[in-house]
Design a protein around this motif. Structure first.
Motif, PDB file in Angstrom:
ATOM      1  N   SER A  28       0.804  -1.168  -0.082  1.00  0.00           N
ATOM      2  CA  SER A  28       0.222  -0.008  -0.109  1.00  0.00           C
ATOM      3  C   SER A  28       0.735   1.320   0.043  1.00  0.00           C
ATOM      4  O   SER A  28       0.532   2.297  -0.477  1.00  0.00           O
ATOM      5  CB  SER A  28      -0.696   0.058   1.180  1.00  0.00           C
ATOM      6  OG  SER A  28      -0.026  -0.078   2.407  1.00  0.00           O
ATOM      7  N   GLY A  32       0.086   3.385  -4.592  1.00  0.00           N
ATOM      8  CA  GLY A  32      -0.631   4.673  -5.108  1.00  0.00           C
ATOM      9  C   GLY A  32       0.111   5.575  -6.046  1.00  0.00           C
ATOM     10  O   GLY A  32      -0.424   6.303  -6.759  1.00  0.00           O
ATOM     11  N   PHE A  33       1.562   5.599  -6.029  1.00  0.00           N
ATOM     12  CA  PHE A  33       2.139   6.598  -6.843  1.00  0.00           C
ATOM     13  C   PHE A  33       3.329   5.568  -7.620  1.00  0.00           C
ATOM     14  O   PHE A  33       4.028   6.452  -8.285  1.00  0.00           O
ATOM     15  CB  PHE A  33       2.930   7.396  -5.520  1.00  0.00           C
ATOM     16  CG  PHE A  33       3.465   8.775  -6.274  1.00  0.00           C
ATOM     17  CD1 PHE A  33       2.689   9.275  -7.172  1.00  0.00           C
ATOM     18  CD2 PHE A  33       4.870   8.752  -6.237  1.00  0.00           C
ATOM     19  CE1 PHE A  33       3.054  10.573  -7.735  1.00  0.00           C
ATOM     20  CE2 PHE A  33       5.297  10.095  -6.992  1.00  0.00           C
ATOM     21  CZ  PHE A  33       4.445  10.902  -7.711  1.00  0.00           C
ATOM     22  N   LYS A  78       4.135  11.376   2.630  1.00  0.00           N
ATOM     23  CA  LYS A  78       2.902  11.589   2.963  1.00  0.00           C
ATOM     24  C   LYS A  78       2.967  12.669   4.345  1.00  0.00           C
ATOM     25  O   LYS A  78       3.882  12.990   4.884  1.00  0.00           O
ATOM     26  CB  LYS A  78       2.623  10.401   3.802  1.00  0.00           C
ATOM     27  CG  LYS A  78       1.207  10.052   4.087  1.00  0.00           C
ATOM     28  CD  LYS A  78       0.709   8.765   4.812  1.00  0.00           C
ATOM     29  CE  LYS A  78      -0.537   8.481   4.653  1.00  0.00           C
ATOM     30  NZ  LYS A  78      -1.080   7.328   5.133  1.00  0.00           N
ATOM     31  N   SER A  93      -1.985  10.592  -3.386  1.00  0.00           N
ATOM     32  CA  SER A  93      -1.235   9.305  -3.184  1.00  0.00           C
ATOM     33  C   SER A  93       0.170   9.655  -2.789  1.00  0.00           C
ATOM     34  O   SER A  93       0.837  10.824  -2.916  1.00  0.00           O
ATOM     35  CB  SER A  93      -1.133   8.554  -4.470  1.00  0.00           C
ATOM     36  OG  SER A  93      -0.641   9.187  -5.762  1.00  0.00           O
TER      37      SER A  93
END
Length: 142
Positions: A28, A32-33, A78, A93
């Motif tokens: 995970s 996303g990226f 993040k 993401s």
């Protein structure tokens, strides 16, 4: 875990390296990226790559050349959570990404240039000038 490309048996791969965008360890944090969008065009003088990397600083991106392979990698961190703030939605993401591109033999790998502006990474790989065939007149005997 080794991920097998689901398209490997369909045809001889015209997009050599396409399935290499999927990291061997898919989780995970990278999902996303991992597939940073990249355009690749060829001009008469160079191969030009443009990657959308919104929110990524130039210090977080690495552009490397290994043999005839161009490697673009990096990480978007993040946003840190503050206990005083209440998040309603987090859709952007983050995580690591890597893209590899097998380049043709006619490239000047030693002259690669890269720049990051307005969230778009541009990598320019100059092409070797094509030598024009030498024309030699042949004398006709007889």
């Amino acid at each position: 875990m080794v991920r097998r490309c689901p398209f490997a048996d369909l045809w001889v791969d015209p997009f050599d390296g396409f399935c290499s965008i999927v990291p061997a360890s898919w989780d995970s944090n990278t999902a996303g990226f991992a597939n940073a969008r990249v355009d690749w065009k060829e001009t008469p003088v160079a191969h030009v790559f443009k990657a959308d990397l919104p929110g990524v600083k130039k210090e977080e991106v690495k552009v490397e050349v290994e043999g005839n392979v161009l490697i673009v990698s990096g990480e978007r961190t993040k946003e840190k959570e503050d206990k005083k703030e209440k998040w309603h939605r987090m859709e952007r993401s983050s995580g690591k990404f890597v893209r590899r591109f097998q380049l043709p033999e006619n490239t000047k790998m030693e002259d690669v240039k890269a720049g990051l502006e307005n969230g778009v990474l541009t990598v320019t790989v100059p092409k070797v000038e094509a030598k024009k065939p030498e024309v030699k007149a042949i004398e006709i005997s007889g």
